[in-house]
Design a protein around this motif. Sequence first.
Motif, PDB file in Angstrom:
ATOM      1  N   GLY A 389      67.646   2.777  11.276  1.00 30.30           N
ATOM      2  CA  GLY A 389      68.523   3.865  10.879  1.00 30.30           C
ATOM      3  C   GLY A 389      69.975   3.578  11.224  1.00 30.30           C
ATOM      4  N   LYS A 390      70.689   4.619  11.660  1.00 30.80           N
ATOM      5  CA  LYS A 390      72.147   4.505  11.803  1.00 30.80           C
ATOM      6  C   LYS A 390      72.572   3.986  13.171  1.00 30.80           C
ATOM      7  N   VAL A 391      71.949   2.920  13.591  1.00 31.24           N
ATOM      8  CA  VAL A 391      72.289   2.376  14.899  1.00 31.24           C
ATOM      9  C   VAL A 391      72.729   0.924  14.691  1.00 31.24           C
ATOM     10  N   VAL A 394      69.773  -2.604  14.957  1.00 32.65           N
ATOM     11  CA  VAL A 394      68.405  -2.282  14.549  1.00 32.65           C
ATOM     12  C   VAL A 394      67.518  -3.458  14.919  1.00 32.65           C
ATOM     13  N   LYS A 417      76.258   3.474  14.259  1.00 34.01           N
ATOM     14  CA  LYS A 417      76.951   2.612  13.301  1.00 34.01           C
ATOM     15  C   LYS A 417      78.224   3.244  12.742  1.00 34.01           C
TER      16      LYS A 417
END
Lengths: 628, 176
Positions: A389-391, A394, A417
Amino acid sequence: MRINTLEQLKEQRIQAEKTIQNRIFGQPSARPEVLIGMATCGIAAGAGEVKEAIEEELERLKLTDIKIVPVGCIGYCHSEPLVQVNLPGQPPVLYGNVDAAKAREIVKGHLVGQQLLADGITEPNFERVNLEEAKAFEPTGQRKQLRIALRNCGVIDPTSIDEYIAGHGYEALGKALTQMTPETVIDTVKRSGLRGRGGGGFPTGLKWEFTRKSRPGVQKYIFCNADEGDPGAFMDRSVLEGDPHSVLEAMAIGGYAIGASTGVIYIRAEYPLAIKRLKTAIAQAKEYGLLGGNLFGTGFNFDIELRYGAGAFVCGEETSLINSAEGKRGEPSNKPPFPSESGFWGQPTCVNNVETYANVAPIILNGGDWFAAIGTERSKGTKVFALAGKVNNVGLVEVPMGTTLREIIYEIGGGIKDGHRFKAVQTGGPSGGVITEDYLDTPIDYESLKAIDSIMGSGGMIVMDETDCMVNIAKYYLEFTQDESCGKCTPCRVGTKRLHEILERITEGKAEMADIDKLTKLARTIKDAALCGLGQTAPNPVLSTLKFFENEYLQHIQEHYCATGSCKALVKYSIDKERCIGCTACAKACPVKCISGEVKKVHAIDQTKCIQCGACFTTCKFGAVIKP
Amino acid sequence: MPKTGVRAQTISVKDLPPEKFTRLDEYINSLPSTKGALIDIIYKAQEIFGFLPREVLLHIARKMGISGAEVFGVVSFYTNFTMNPQGLHTISVCMGTACFVKGAPALAQRLQEKLGIHEGETTKDGLFTLKNLRCVGACGLAPVVMIDDKIYGRLTVAELDQIIESYQKEAAGVAH
Ligand SMILES: Cc1cc2nc3c(=O)[nH]c(=O)nc-3n(C[C@H](O)[C@H](O)[C@H](O)COP(=O)(O)O)c2cc1C
Ligand code: SF4
Ligand code: SF4
Ligand code: SF4
Ligand code: FES
């Protein structure tokens, strides 16, 4: 060649260690080697071309003594393709985002020139379990991770049984068969506190004991659940692709413990590489006499066969899985009887998850107490998470139970991110829920995640930021479960459809306040009345988002407003007069030509014609198109 | 994923090549036992015929000594089986959670627009079949689109356009 005794196996290990040197324990190797991450994810990112480039370059420079080792997932999925250089007397160096050009540079600069290139990582952010001496693990600033289940992933060539043996492979099986009774094996696993990693967290030793004690003397089966149906989870795939022998060895140990001579791996057909690796591993183990008849000369026989899933999420549920393995529709059956009583072809059957198995050999070698010393009061050992996801970073993460979400997301995951704000993390897939900022310091284990209305599940961890709409996420999961419902029972078949319809109305701004009430009542009813785990947990994403993000639901219903702009029907695109410089790009991109304005003048959108396609939003380089 | 909108009827294709049936029979005969092997046999049939028309389902049923309904029941339960002819290339958009939050819906929408078909359909020229799938396990590369066996990761709409066009060009080249 056949290995008949534990001594022969150890002899083989000493031979094998020479070929792979100290690679397994992260020490300087004695011979130059290049490791390339060639799991599904690495190949998709272009590891194949990287490998070719390295091979060509080595050939061109006539460096024939340098070995190329294709390994499984190294864990840093955010920077794939990954290449690791091991030079004698030097710590291993890992390079990320390698393409063919960079690969050539690595060969010339590092392998030949002996120069560490600028972006190489020498200090991995994890430690691997030491199987020579059962040491305790001390997390440090950098190293928060301990790899037990993933101990061999990304270090050994998964197509080489010798490399597995070099890392003490099959010694746990040898030890179990020659030095332990089935009861002591079960006792060791019970003492370790290992709980099922497939989602439920049921104590593995206890499950083995039930199956052993059930109907003594009859034919029994041991299953590996490699269905990994959770969308957004990939740890089982990584283990199977990167270290298939660890699963085979553990299944044989489990088979010995419960009294089964046949193991079945039920694997999803969507994992062709994992299937290939398993087939190779099974053939190798048979050739070495580590699977098949009379293992370690003890008279114990054990064989493993593969069964393929055909694309149905519910087949991960153990009773459906067994039905499907028998070639039938994968519908769940009522429990009791439990599979430990009556499973595959009506015989006592034990079903365990891939990651659960990956923990077994170290437990047998290092002892139950060693494992039980890692983790929290009631959740022992480590857990692998598929962080996505939005990290920023990953990838695959294996941490001791009790590590906090904040440590995983911010320290290991490198934060959110693109400078966005953390909003929520979803655990447990379609059966789980969201966790908000307030709970980021929760130490993760089975109990504490449950206490905050989420679950550990199989380990998918999807990070979401402020651009994600929680109503939309709930709708997404309901669409999934409704689609996957096998249809056998009404609460699930009809209930999830109705839930999805209500959510759809909300995201379209057509709902009323009474719908919130309907949503909760219906959710509770489905939880209580559904036949299997799929239906019983299907409402969780709804209840959880409703609990933590009720304001978003209310905004959608009362104000017809979706703050993130994710709900298409509610989005309105407009142009910020202050920011627009009149570049005309949006007008050119608009498929229905509803943007007007002259060059270098402020543009405007005709709301009556706009189809909310978002083309203007993505086109404008000046942030002048705004939504919602 | 039990199929959404399963078409109630199975397609009937009368003139299927007999040698394909022979190949299927050879496979079935080679099995030590057909007990529990129905799914494997269906997979094999789909590999040989490309899809599973009515005649093939009935052939399997007769061969295994079970009812046609049982075969149909299994085929219709699982997503990986299809009773409709497929395009030359299958484009599958991953709709797993990681891909979903990273922009898969936009990719899916773009494909529908570009190819003029919905999920589950095949283009008129028979070049592409469009599908959704649930996670190929490469979530680190989300969003992911799979074309036949090849996985394309970290895709943008513009890149997807180019990829599709390259397949279209290749097909046009072959035709000439
Ligand atoms: C709808 C549903 C789907 C499941 N999917 C999986 C799966 O994909 N993989 C898995 O290991 N367990 C899955 N499970 C859990 C299994 O039923 C079972 O509990 C597990 O495989 C037992 O292994 P463990 O004790 O090692 O965790 C699922 C359960 C349900 C209800
Ligand atoms: S709860 Fe859903 S998936 Fe489970 S048996 Fe009922 S209909 Fe099937
Ligand atoms: S693209 Fe942006 S800056 Fe250019 S005309 Fe449109 S709104 Fe204005
Ligand atoms: S959202 Fe699409 S239709 Fe609406 S103004 Fe922008 S480009 Fe035009
Ligand atoms: S969610 Fe798309 S690959 Fe996993």
